[in-house]
Scaffold this motif. Structure first.
Motif, PDB file in Angstrom:
ATOM      1  N   PHE A   1     -54.883   8.432 -23.868  1.00  0.00           N
ATOM      2  CA  PHE A   1     -55.446   9.121 -22.710  1.00  0.00           C
ATOM      3  C   PHE A   1     -54.321   9.543 -21.770  1.00  0.00           C
ATOM      4  O   PHE A   1     -54.275  10.685 -21.286  1.00  0.00           O
ATOM      5  CB  PHE A   1     -56.441   8.196 -21.995  1.00  0.00           C
ATOM      6  CG  PHE A   1     -57.396   8.870 -21.049  1.00  0.00           C
ATOM      7  CD1 PHE A   1     -56.950   9.666 -19.999  1.00  0.00           C
ATOM      8  CD2 PHE A   1     -58.770   8.689 -21.184  1.00  0.00           C
ATOM      9  CE1 PHE A   1     -57.841  10.261 -19.117  1.00  0.00           C
ATOM     10  CE2 PHE A   1     -59.671   9.283 -20.312  1.00  0.00           C
ATOM     11  CZ  PHE A   1     -59.203  10.074 -19.269  1.00  0.00           C
TER      12      PHE A   1
ATOM     13  N   ASN B   1     -52.339  12.441 -23.222  1.00  0.00           N
ATOM     14  CA  ASN B   1     -53.141  13.662 -23.114  1.00  0.00           C
ATOM     15  C   ASN B   1     -53.086  14.213 -21.683  1.00  0.00           C
ATOM     16  O   ASN B   1     -52.916  15.415 -21.458  1.00  0.00           O
ATOM     17  CB  ASN B   1     -54.578  13.310 -23.540  1.00  0.00           C
ATOM     18  CG  ASN B   1     -55.601  14.388 -23.266  1.00  0.00           C
ATOM     19  OD1 ASN B   1     -56.220  14.399 -22.210  1.00  0.00           O
ATOM     20  ND2 ASN B   1     -55.784  15.306 -24.209  1.00  0.00           N
ATOM     21  N   SER B   2     -53.167  13.311 -20.712  1.00  0.00           N
ATOM     22  CA  SER B   2     -53.119  13.697 -19.308  1.00  0.00           C
ATOM     23  C   SER B   2     -51.743  14.254 -18.940  1.00  0.00           C
ATOM     24  O   SER B   2     -51.625  15.301 -18.289  1.00  0.00           O
ATOM     25  CB  SER B   2     -53.468  12.467 -18.460  1.00  0.00           C
ATOM     26  OG  SER B   2     -53.340  12.725 -17.094  1.00  0.00           O
TER      27      SER B   2
ATOM     28  N   LYS C   1     -51.007  17.858 -20.161  1.00  0.00           N
ATOM     29  CA  LYS C   1     -51.570  18.988 -19.407  1.00  0.00           C
ATOM     30  C   LYS C   1     -50.701  19.337 -18.209  1.00  0.00           C
ATOM     31  O   LYS C   1     -50.562  20.504 -17.843  1.00  0.00           O
ATOM     32  CB  LYS C   1     -52.993  18.648 -18.982  1.00  0.00           C
ATOM     33  CG  LYS C   1     -53.916  18.544 -20.181  1.00  0.00           C
ATOM     34  CD  LYS C   1     -55.194  17.837 -19.829  1.00  0.00           C
ATOM     35  CE  LYS C   1     -56.014  17.574 -21.071  1.00  0.00           C
ATOM     36  NZ  LYS C   1     -57.191  16.747 -20.761  1.00  0.00           N
ATOM     37  N   VAL C   2     -50.130  18.307 -17.584  1.00  0.00           N
ATOM     38  CA  VAL C   2     -49.197  18.555 -16.478  1.00  0.00           C
ATOM     39  C   VAL C   2     -47.955  19.286 -17.014  1.00  0.00           C
ATOM     40  O   VAL C   2     -47.499  20.273 -16.440  1.00  0.00           O
ATOM     41  CB  VAL C   2     -48.816  17.230 -15.787  1.00  0.00           C
ATOM     42  CG1 VAL C   2     -47.663  17.449 -14.805  1.00  0.00           C
ATOM     43  CG2 VAL C   2     -50.026  16.643 -15.074  1.00  0.00           C
TER      44      VAL C   2
ATOM     45  N   ALA D   1     -49.348  17.951  -9.772  1.00  0.00           N
ATOM     46  CA  ALA D   1     -49.638  17.120 -10.948  1.00  0.00           C
ATOM     47  C   ALA D   1     -50.738  16.115 -10.623  1.00  0.00           C
ATOM     48  O   ALA D   1     -50.687  15.446  -9.597  1.00  0.00           O
ATOM     49  CB  ALA D   1     -48.373  16.384 -11.373  1.00  0.00           C
ATOM     50  N   LYS D   2     -51.718  16.035 -11.508  1.00  0.00           N
ATOM     51  CA  LYS D   2     -52.748  14.999 -11.400  1.00  0.00           C
ATOM     52  C   LYS D   2     -52.830  14.295 -12.742  1.00  0.00           C
ATOM     53  O   LYS D   2     -52.923  14.941 -13.776  1.00  0.00           O
ATOM     54  CB  LYS D   2     -54.114  15.612 -11.071  1.00  0.00           C
ATOM     55  CG  LYS D   2     -54.277  16.001  -9.608  1.00  0.00           C
ATOM     56  CD  LYS D   2     -55.683  16.511  -9.351  1.00  0.00           C
ATOM     57  CE  LYS D   2     -55.811  17.185  -7.997  1.00  0.00           C
ATOM     58  NZ  LYS D   2     -55.840  16.260  -6.866  1.00  0.00           N
ATOM     59  N   TYR D   3     -52.789  12.977 -12.681  1.00  0.00           N
ATOM     60  CA  TYR D   3     -52.836  12.207 -13.922  1.00  0.00           C
ATOM     61  C   TYR D   3     -54.011  11.231 -13.865  1.00  0.00           C
ATOM     62  O   TYR D   3     -54.395  10.774 -12.781  1.00  0.00           O
ATOM     63  CB  TYR D   3     -51.567  11.377 -14.084  1.00  0.00           C
ATOM     64  CG  TYR D   3     -50.275  12.154 -14.154  1.00  0.00           C
ATOM     65  CD1 TYR D   3     -49.846  12.733 -15.336  1.00  0.00           C
ATOM     66  CD2 TYR D   3     -49.465  12.280 -13.026  1.00  0.00           C
ATOM     67  CE1 TYR D   3     -48.635  13.410 -15.402  1.00  0.00           C
ATOM     68  CE2 TYR D   3     -48.256  12.963 -13.080  1.00  0.00           C
ATOM     69  CZ  TYR D   3     -47.839  13.523 -14.275  1.00  0.00           C
ATOM     70  OH  TYR D   3     -46.650  14.192 -14.340  1.00  0.00           O
ATOM     71  N   SER D   4     -54.520  10.874 -15.023  1.00  0.00           N
ATOM     72  CA  SER D   4     -55.536   9.828 -15.047  1.00  0.00           C
ATOM     73  C   SER D   4     -55.532   9.130 -16.397  1.00  0.00           C
ATOM     74  O   SER D   4     -54.957   9.623 -17.368  1.00  0.00           O
ATOM     75  CB  SER D   4     -56.926  10.410 -14.766  1.00  0.00           C
ATOM     76  OG  SER D   4     -57.192  11.467 -15.651  1.00  0.00           O
ATOM     77  N   ASN D   5     -56.167   7.986 -16.428  1.00  0.00           N
ATOM     78  CA  ASN D   5     -56.272   7.219 -17.672  1.00  0.00           C
ATOM     79  C   ASN D   5     -57.527   6.361 -17.630  1.00  0.00           C
ATOM     80  O   ASN D   5     -57.882   5.823 -16.591  1.00  0.00           O
ATOM     81  CB  ASN D   5     -55.062   6.290 -17.839  1.00  0.00           C
ATOM     82  CG  ASN D   5     -55.201   5.408 -19.066  1.00  0.00           C
ATOM     83  OD1 ASN D   5     -55.255   5.901 -20.178  1.00  0.00           O
ATOM     84  ND2 ASN D   5     -55.330   4.104 -18.862  1.00  0.00           N
ATOM     85  N   THR D   6     -58.186   6.258 -18.769  1.00  0.00           N
ATOM     86  CA  THR D   6     -59.226   5.238 -18.945  1.00  0.00           C
ATOM     87  C   THR D   6     -59.072   4.664 -20.339  1.00  0.00           C
ATOM     88  O   THR D   6     -58.839   5.406 -21.296  1.00  0.00           O
ATOM     89  CB  THR D   6     -60.645   5.832 -18.778  1.00  0.00           C
ATOM     90  OG1 THR D   6     -60.759   6.408 -17.477  1.00  0.00           O
ATOM     91  CG2 THR D   6     -61.704   4.765 -18.928  1.00  0.00           C
TER      92      THR D   6
ATOM     93  N   SER E   1     -56.409   6.573 -11.511  1.00  0.00           N
ATOM     94  CA  SER E   1     -55.875   7.915 -11.288  1.00  0.00           C
ATOM     95  C   SER E   1     -54.480   7.765 -10.691  1.00  0.00           C
ATOM     96  O   SER E   1     -54.168   6.748 -10.059  1.00  0.00           O
ATOM     97  CB  SER E   1     -56.789   8.699 -10.350  1.00  0.00           C
ATOM     98  OG  SER E   1     -56.957   8.011  -9.122  1.00  0.00           O
ATOM     99  N   TYR E   2     -53.654   8.781 -10.907  1.00  0.00           N
ATOM    100  CA  TYR E   2     -52.239   8.698 -10.528  1.00  0.00           C
ATOM    101  C   TYR E   2     -51.780  10.021  -9.951  1.00  0.00           C
ATOM    102  O   TYR E   2     -52.335  11.071 -10.252  1.00  0.00           O
ATOM    103  CB  TYR E   2     -51.379   8.386 -11.763  1.00  0.00           C
ATOM    104  CG  TYR E   2     -51.829   7.186 -12.551  1.00  0.00           C
ATOM    105  CD1 TYR E   2     -51.312   5.914 -12.295  1.00  0.00           C
ATOM    106  CD2 TYR E   2     -52.795   7.321 -13.544  1.00  0.00           C
ATOM    107  CE1 TYR E   2     -51.739   4.817 -13.017  1.00  0.00           C
ATOM    108  CE2 TYR E   2     -53.234   6.225 -14.273  1.00  0.00           C
ATOM    109  CZ  TYR E   2     -52.698   4.978 -14.007  1.00  0.00           C
ATOM    110  OH  TYR E   2     -53.130   3.879 -14.714  1.00  0.00           O
TER     111      TYR E   2
ATOM    112  N   ILE F   1     -61.695  13.768 -26.446  1.00  0.00           N
ATOM    113  CA  ILE F   1     -60.231  13.841 -26.440  1.00  0.00           C
ATOM    114  C   ILE F   1     -59.718  14.427 -27.754  1.00  0.00           C
ATOM    115  O   ILE F   1     -58.735  15.179 -27.760  1.00  0.00           O
ATOM    116  CB  ILE F   1     -59.566  12.474 -26.125  1.00  0.00           C
ATOM    117  CG1 ILE F   1     -58.070  12.688 -25.849  1.00  0.00           C
ATOM    118  CG2 ILE F   1     -59.776  11.457 -27.222  1.00  0.00           C
ATOM    119  CD1 ILE F   1     -57.327  11.459 -25.357  1.00  0.00           C
TER     120      ILE F   1
END
Lengths: 421, 238
Positions: free
Chosen positions: A330, A333-334, A337-338, A355-360, A376-377, A415
């Motif tokens: 995840f 993948n995030s 995109k950045v 830039a926005k990042y996230s993970n689950t 989120s990051y 994903i």
């Protein structure tokens, strides 16, 4: 970071002129080469090709023709997915998005000339290079184990034949036998992964070999989603799982693959299956390119995923030092995109956004008992920093756990479509 | 029809007497006027000790009940999902749902466009509350302290989204939500009217909708970013 595009292109063309590489002089379209076709590389390839609408040529170099996702490979071990369902090919990236997919090994990169060479003898010039090689193992981190012993004591930490081998070994265990996992030290790919794997192994053994034992030898004091896993293990697999942490010698372990023995702080245990997940570092090619630091991973610019060593190179996923982000599909993948947005901004006139990042990360403990953790990051000057997060709670009801599991199935479909089209 | 309204009204008056005794019921609104507003609901919903499943589920005991928890009622997938995510009917969530059902449950099958007037909603809620088992145990805020949810100004709703920015932001959504509208385990978000998208995201941002991943994702989006996303996803239908 801002980039002077004109200067940058000037350098690239000068570089080309000095070479006999098969790159056309004065080539109008910028060219992005991507090394590695996993969650980071495949996503980056698809997004750059899709969003640039033909303005950027994209070449993806990945040795395997069929990619097996590490995520959900534990569910295959547990019997919740068949093997074919975690395999993906690159045909859609080629046919639907025009990505030039090359199944080959990268053996050399000339960062000054900006070219990549492959084992088959091809050379590719690039304006931007994206490196997404995943992880490799630190040789000697578990004394007695080496990659040469991976069939006797599989790691199964890169999905594929190793995953099938481990499943076969677990199913062939003698009645009342012992499965041992040597868990890795931080940082490593997929922090909850070893403990989800233990859950899946327990699920299989509970049905087929209920007197079998699971032994986790762990160098870490604590692990991801620990309270949730331990609650689940007590509920579903009481008495089956034992974990030896560092207080009891879990950090002082060696193995003897020929004798199928594990030495834990001087006490030798005979085991039937030994799943050694060694300490990890960035994939070999990142070291060969000089993109790593003393940690064994690649420092990056938090806003763009550019290498701190070479601004023409972006590094993605498990190979990076991504601040507060865990190493996960995840996350990769995030990050892709950045990076795709930053690369398009640098090579064409497309707009660049923050830039926005996230993970689950979802994990399965037993049938329809799913849990998750995520955050989120954002990019700060120092690192990719956590903004906000959540985690499943102990004691959640069955309906919520079932919904969480079903959500993970939806995420997998999402994903993989996001990576491969 | 007429008969049922009168019957309900009579019960409400009885209940209001009891509620007034402990000094709580009147704080929500006027249950008597609420009984008149109930005609909007009573075509589909029943309420009272003998209420059964009709076109909609019975609303007896609705306060404190988990969404989508009446056995045997064929809830929409969207409502069932909210129930398993943890949506519970409280004064706040019911108020938001009655104001605009799509704020809380995007795919609800309840064909009701919502009650805009906060006083009417307060009165209806006061009426509904008479039919929950232990109204005195249900915490409630004084009417003046009860804000509208989600808090959305006209300006916020009128924002014109930046579609290109929305396209970039959407890449964060499509890790889970599939662009082709597949709906297995994770709901589809394509082809939504922009306004529905905006109110749903604000409902997550203000933690009115329960899902923790969506609360986290929405909480760091600005009003402009939510508008941008809505514009982008809305544009996919063109």
């Amino acid at each position: 970071m801002t980039f002077n595009r004109r200067n940058f292109l000037g350098v690239a063309i000068a570089g080309t002129a000095a070479l006999s590489a098969p790159r056309v002089l004065g080539q109008a379209k910028p060219h992005v080469v991507i090394v590695g076709g996993g969650a980071g590389g495949a996503t980056a390839a698809r997004y750059i090709a899709k969003d640039s609408d033909g303005a950027i040529d994209v070449t993806l170099i990945e040795p395997t023709r069929k990619y097996y996702t590490c995520f959900f490979s534990n569910l295959y071990i547990g019997g919740f997915r068949d093997f074919a369902s975690i395999g993906h090919t690159y045909g859609g990236l080629a046919s639907d998005y025009g990505v030039n997919v090359v199944h080959d090994w990268v053996i050399g990169v000339d960062r000054d000339a900006m070219t990549v060479t492959t084992a088959a003898g091809h050379s590719f010039g690039y304006d931007r290079l994206i490196v997404a090689p995943g992880i490799d193992f630190v040789e000697g981190s578990v004394p007695g184990w080496s990659t040469a012993a991976q069939n006797k004591m599989p790691h199964s930490w890169k999905a594929g034949s190793q995953t099938q081998l481990l499943k076969a070994q677990i199913e062939a265990m003698p009645e009342g036998g012992t499965y041992c996992m040597v868990a890795p030290p931080n940082p490593f790919r997929c922090p909850p992964g070893p403990y989800e794997r233990v859950s899946m192994v327990a699920h299989v053994l509970k049905a087929s070999n209920p007197t079998a034992k699971i032994l986790i030898v762990d160098p870490k004091e604590k692990f991801s989603k620990q309270a949730l896993f331990e609650e689940g293990w007590n509920k579903h697999y009481a008495g089956m799982i034992e974990r030896v942490g560092p207080d009891f010698g879990g950090a002082n372990v060696s193995v003897n693959p020929d004798a199928m023995e594990v030495d834990i702080d001087g006490t030798v245990e005979k085991v039937d299956v030994c799943n050694v997940i060694p300490a990890q570092k960035a994939g070999h090619i990142a070291h060969a390119m000089g993109l790593t630091n003393d940690s064994g991973f690649c420092p990056i610019d938090p806003a763009t995923m550019q290498s701190q060593v070479d601004e023409n190179i972006h590094v993605l996923g498990d190979a990076t030092i991504a601040g507060d982000m865990p190493k996960s599909g995840f996350s990769a993948n995030s990050q892709a995109k950045v990076a795709a947005m930053a690369v398009r901004g640098a090579l064409t006139d497309s707009r660049v956004f923050p830039a926005k990042y996230s993970n689950t990360c979802w994990s399965l403990i037993d049938t329809e008992d799913g849990i998750k953790v995520g955050a989120s990051y954002q990019a700060t000057d120092e690192k990719i920093a956590k903004v906000d997060g959540f985690i499943s709670q102990t004691g959640e009801d069955a309906a919520l756990r079932k919904a969480t599991f079903e959500e993970s199935l939806g995420w997998y479909a999402g994903i993989t479509a996001d990576m491969f089209g | 029809m007429r008969e049922r309204v009168f019957f309900a009204l009579a019960l409400a008056l009885g209940g209001a007497g009891e509620g007034a005794a402990d000094g709580h019921a009147e704080a929500i609104g006027d249950a008597e006027r609420g009984a008149e507003i109930w005609v909007y609901c009573s075509g589909c919903h029943q309420i009272g000790p003998d209420a059964e499943i009709g076109i909609g589920p019975p609303l007896t005991g609705i306060f404190g009940r988990r969404a989508a928890s009446v056995e045997g009622f064929p809830y929409s997938k969207s409502m069932s999902r909210m129930g398993s995510d943890g949506l519970t009917w409280t004064l706040t969530t019911l108020d938001a749902y009655i104001e605009n059902p799509l704020v809380l449950v995007s795919g609800t099958r309840m064909s009701f466009e919502g009650l805009e007037d906060p006083t009417e909603r307060a009165d209806l809620l006061a009426f509904l509350r008479e039919y929950s088992d232990k109204p005195s145990n249900i915490p409630e805020a004084a009417p003046t302290a009860r804000p509208d949810y989600p808090k959305l100004s006209e300006e916020t709703l009128a924002l014109v989204g930046d579609e290109a920015y929305g396209e970039y932001l959407s890449s964060e959504c499509t890790t889970c939500h599939q662009r082709d509208g597949s709906d297995q385990g994770i709901p589809s978000i394509t082809l939504w009217p922009e306004k529905d998208f905006v109110v749903a995201m604000h409902a997550y941002k203000q933690k009115l909708r329960p899902h923790p991943v969506m609360q986290m994702m929405a909480s760091r989006l600005s009003d402009e970013e939510i508008a941008a996303l809505a514009a982008y996803f809305g544009s996919l239908s063109n």
